[in-house]
Structures are given as structure tokens and as C-alpha cells.
Motif scaffolding. Structure first.
Motif, PDB file in Angstrom:
ATOM      1  N   GLN A   6       0.823  -1.206   0.000  1.00  0.00           N
ATOM      2  CA  GLN A   6       0.000   0.000   0.000  1.00  0.00           C
ATOM      3  C   GLN A   6       0.863   1.264   0.000  1.00  0.00           C
ATOM      4  N   LEU A   7       1.964   1.236   0.727  1.00  0.00           N
ATOM      5  CA  LEU A   7       2.875   2.383   0.718  1.00  0.00           C
ATOM      6  C   LEU A   7       3.500   2.580  -0.658  1.00  0.00           C
ATOM      7  N   PHE A   8       3.806   1.493  -1.330  1.00  0.00           N
ATOM      8  CA  PHE A   8       4.339   1.601  -2.681  1.00  0.00           C
ATOM      9  C   PHE A   8       3.303   2.200  -3.634  1.00  0.00           C
ATOM     10  N   ILE A   9       2.060   1.806  -3.507  1.00  0.00           N
ATOM     11  CA  ILE A   9       0.988   2.368  -4.339  1.00  0.00           C
ATOM     12  C   ILE A   9       0.834   3.871  -4.071  1.00  0.00           C
ATOM     13  N   ILE A  10       0.908   4.269  -2.810  1.00  0.00           N
ATOM     14  CA  ILE A  10       0.837   5.692  -2.468  1.00  0.00           C
ATOM     15  C   ILE A  10       1.994   6.446  -3.116  1.00  0.00           C
ATOM     16  N   TYR A  11       3.173   5.838  -3.123  1.00  0.00           N
ATOM     17  CA  TYR A  11       4.332   6.459  -3.756  1.00  0.00           C
ATOM     18  C   TYR A  11       4.086   6.661  -5.246  1.00  0.00           C
ATOM     19  N   ILE A  12       3.513   5.671  -5.911  1.00  0.00           N
ATOM     20  CA  ILE A  12       3.200   5.787  -7.341  1.00  0.00           C
ATOM     21  C   ILE A  12       2.186   6.908  -7.572  1.00  0.00           C
ATOM     22  N   VAL A  13       1.161   6.968  -6.710  1.00  0.00           N
ATOM     23  CA  VAL A  13       0.147   8.026  -6.831  1.00  0.00           C
ATOM     24  C   VAL A  13       0.795   9.395  -6.660  1.00  0.00           C
ATOM     25  N   LEU A  14       1.700   9.515  -5.717  1.00  0.00           N
ATOM     26  CA  LEU A  14       2.398  10.788  -5.519  1.00  0.00           C
ATOM     27  C   LEU A  14       3.245  11.168  -6.730  1.00  0.00           C
ATOM     28  N   LEU A  15       3.894  10.194  -7.329  1.00  0.00           N
ATOM     29  CA  LEU A  15       4.660  10.483  -8.539  1.00  0.00           C
ATOM     30  C   LEU A  15       3.755  10.960  -9.669  1.00  0.00           C
ATOM     31  N   LEU A  16       2.614  10.308  -9.820  1.00  0.00           N
ATOM     32  CA  LEU A  16       1.663  10.734 -10.848  1.00  0.00           C
ATOM     33  C   LEU A  16       1.145  12.143 -10.571  1.00  0.00           C
ATOM     34  N   LEU A  17       0.846  12.442  -9.320  1.00  0.00           N
ATOM     35  CA  LEU A  17       0.363  13.773  -8.963  1.00  0.00           C
ATOM     36  C   LEU A  17       1.424  14.841  -9.185  1.00  0.00           C
ATOM     37  N   PRO A  22       1.530  19.783 -10.659  1.00  0.00           N
ATOM     38  CA  PRO A  22       2.720  20.136  -9.876  1.00  0.00           C
ATOM     39  C   PRO A  22       2.490  21.246  -8.846  1.00  0.00           C
ATOM     40  N   SER A  23       1.554  22.151  -9.115  1.00  0.00           N
ATOM     41  CA  SER A  23       1.333  23.245  -8.162  1.00  0.00           C
ATOM     42  C   SER A  23       0.625  22.765  -6.893  1.00  0.00           C
ATOM     43  N   LEU A  24      -0.147  21.685  -6.987  1.00  0.00           N
ATOM     44  CA  LEU A  24      -0.832  21.143  -5.815  1.00  0.00           C
ATOM     45  C   LEU A  24      -0.055  20.020  -5.139  1.00  0.00           C
ATOM     46  N   HIS A  25       1.088  19.682  -5.684  1.00  0.00           N
ATOM     47  CA  HIS A  25       1.848  18.548  -5.154  1.00  0.00           C
ATOM     48  C   HIS A  25       2.202  18.687  -3.677  1.00  0.00           C
ATOM     49  N   PRO A  26       2.685  19.842  -3.201  1.00  0.00           N
ATOM     50  CA  PRO A  26       3.047  19.921  -1.774  1.00  0.00           C
ATOM     51  C   PRO A  26       1.873  19.658  -0.825  1.00  0.00           C
ATOM     52  N   ILE A  27       0.702  20.229  -1.128  1.00  0.00           N
ATOM     53  CA  ILE A  27      -0.449  20.030  -0.234  1.00  0.00           C
ATOM     54  C   ILE A  27      -0.967  18.598  -0.319  1.00  0.00           C
ATOM     55  N   LEU A  28      -0.974  18.034  -1.517  1.00  0.00           N
ATOM     56  CA  LEU A  28      -1.411  16.646  -1.661  1.00  0.00           C
ATOM     57  C   LEU A  28      -0.415  15.692  -1.018  1.00  0.00           C
ATOM     58  N   TYR A  29       0.867  16.011  -1.143  1.00  0.00           N
ATOM     59  CA  TYR A  29       1.900  15.192  -0.525  1.00  0.00           C
ATOM     60  C   TYR A  29       1.750  15.182   0.995  1.00  0.00           C
ATOM     61  N   THR A  31      -0.940  15.955   2.777  1.00  0.00           N
ATOM     62  CA  THR A  31      -2.203  15.326   3.145  1.00  0.00           C
ATOM     63  C   THR A  31      -2.103  13.804   3.085  1.00  0.00           C
ATOM     64  N   LEU A  32      -1.563  13.296   1.994  1.00  0.00           N
ATOM     65  CA  LEU A  32      -1.402  11.847   1.872  1.00  0.00           C
ATOM     66  C   LEU A  32      -0.431  11.306   2.913  1.00  0.00           C
ATOM     67  N   PHE A  33       0.621  12.061   3.207  1.00  0.00           N
ATOM     68  CA  PHE A  33       1.568  11.624   4.226  1.00  0.00           C
ATOM     69  C   PHE A  33       0.880  11.464   5.574  1.00  0.00           C
ATOM     70  N   LEU A  34       0.100  12.454   5.960  1.00  0.00           N
ATOM     71  CA  LEU A  34      -0.574  12.383   7.255  1.00  0.00           C
ATOM     72  C   LEU A  34      -1.610  11.265   7.292  1.00  0.00           C
ATOM     73  N   MET A  35      -2.349  11.095   6.206  1.00  0.00           N
ATOM     74  CA  MET A  35      -3.335  10.013   6.161  1.00  0.00           C
ATOM     75  C   MET A  35      -2.663   8.639   6.247  1.00  0.00           C
ATOM     76  N   VAL A  36      -1.578   8.470   5.495  1.00  0.00           N
ATOM     77  CA  VAL A  36      -0.869   7.193   5.516  1.00  0.00           C
ATOM     78  C   VAL A  36      -0.183   6.991   6.866  1.00  0.00           C
ATOM     79  N   ALA A  37       0.337   8.059   7.459  1.00  0.00           N
ATOM     80  CA  ALA A  37       0.975   7.942   8.768  1.00  0.00           C
ATOM     81  C   ALA A  37      -0.027   7.479   9.824  1.00  0.00           C
ATOM     82  N   VAL A  38      -1.226   8.022   9.793  1.00  0.00           N
ATOM     83  CA  VAL A  38      -2.257   7.597  10.747  1.00  0.00           C
ATOM     84  C   VAL A  38      -2.661   6.145  10.477  1.00  0.00           C
ATOM     85  N   TYR A  39      -2.788   5.786   9.206  1.00  0.00           N
ATOM     86  CA  TYR A  39      -3.138   4.411   8.851  1.00  0.00           C
ATOM     87  C   TYR A  39      -2.070   3.429   9.345  1.00  0.00           C
ATOM     88  N   VAL A  40      -0.809   3.750   9.077  1.00  0.00           N
ATOM     89  CA  VAL A  40       0.281   2.879   9.516  1.00  0.00           C
ATOM     90  C   VAL A  40       0.347   2.842  11.041  1.00  0.00           C
TER      91      VAL A  40
END
Length: 124
Positions: A6-17, A22-29, A31-40
Motif C-alpha cells: 500500500q505504501l508503494f501504491i501511495i508512492y506511485i500516486v504521488l509520482l503521478l500527482l 505540480p502546483s498542488l503537489h506539496p499540499i497533496l503530498y 495530506t497523503l503523508f498524514l493520512m498514511v501515517a495515521v493508517y500505519v
């Protein structure tokens, strides 16, 4: 193993984003980091911590404090690293400092008990 996938899939999604928006990448990064951190945290680290605390429950009280302190320090390092990656290094440093103070506060009762014990042993 599923969490690693699942972490690898999130990494792929981040690369695609990063290429798609590119202008929304920092906020999406972030947000996804915090969501994945809570999940883990709830799927991997909490069960691990419960097992570890059950093991050290039979040991002296400072052992429990060491385990909790190590966990808090690791979380502080993780979040400070995230803040530094996003360009907010000063906030990351502040977060680490506050977490170190929290860890010291947890240790105050044990430290004061140790000081009182040593004080009674010293002949004045």
C-alpha cells in the motif's frame, strides 16, 4: 506485507500527482503523508506497541519510560523530517524541541525519586 504494498501504491500516486498537478503537489503530498501515517500508526505501530508494552510490563518502571520515550522521539523525528522536506525546517526544529521537553516531563517523577534517594544516602 500488505502495508508495504500500500505504501508503494501511495508512492506511485504521488509520482503521478507530481507530474499531473505540480502546483498542488506539496499540499497533496502532506495530506497523503498524514493520512498514511495515521493508517500505519493504527495498523502496524499500535499493535506492535501493545505487544512491546506487554513484554516490558514485567520489567521496572524506567523500562516503560524508555519505550514510550523512544516512540515519541521517533514520531518527532518523522514529523520534523516531513516539515523540513516541505521547507518548514524551523517548525520541524521547534516540534522536535517541544517533543524533547515532553519526554523530559515524562521522566520528572522518576528523576525526582532518584534525586531523593541519592539525597538520603549523602551524609550532610
Amino acid at each position: 506485507m500488505a502495508v508495504l504494498f500500500q505504501l508503494f501504491i501511495i508512492y506511485i500516486v504521488l509520482l503521478l500527482l507530481s507530474f499531473a498537478v505540480p502546483s498542488l503537489h506539496p499540499i497533496l503530498y502532506t495530506t497523503l503523508f498524514l493520512m498514511v501515517a495515521v493508517y500505519v500508526l493504527f495498523t502496524v505501530l499500535v499493535p506492535f506497541a501493545r505487544t512491546l508494552l506487554a513484554l516490558v510490563e514485567k520489567l521496572p518502571a524506567p523500562t516503560m519510560l524508555l519505550v514510550v520515550s523512544a516512540g515519541l522521539y521517533y514520531m518527532a523525528e518523522l514529523l520534523a523530517s516531513q516539515m523540513k522536506d516541505e521547507g518548514y525546517g524551523a517548525f520541524g526544529q521547534l516540534f522536535q524541541t517541544v517533543m524533547k521537553i515532553v519526554i523530559l516531563t515524562l521522566w520528572f517523577p522518576s528523576i525526582s525519586q532518584l534525586i531523593e534517594t541519592i539525597y538520603t544516602l549523602i551524609p550532610w
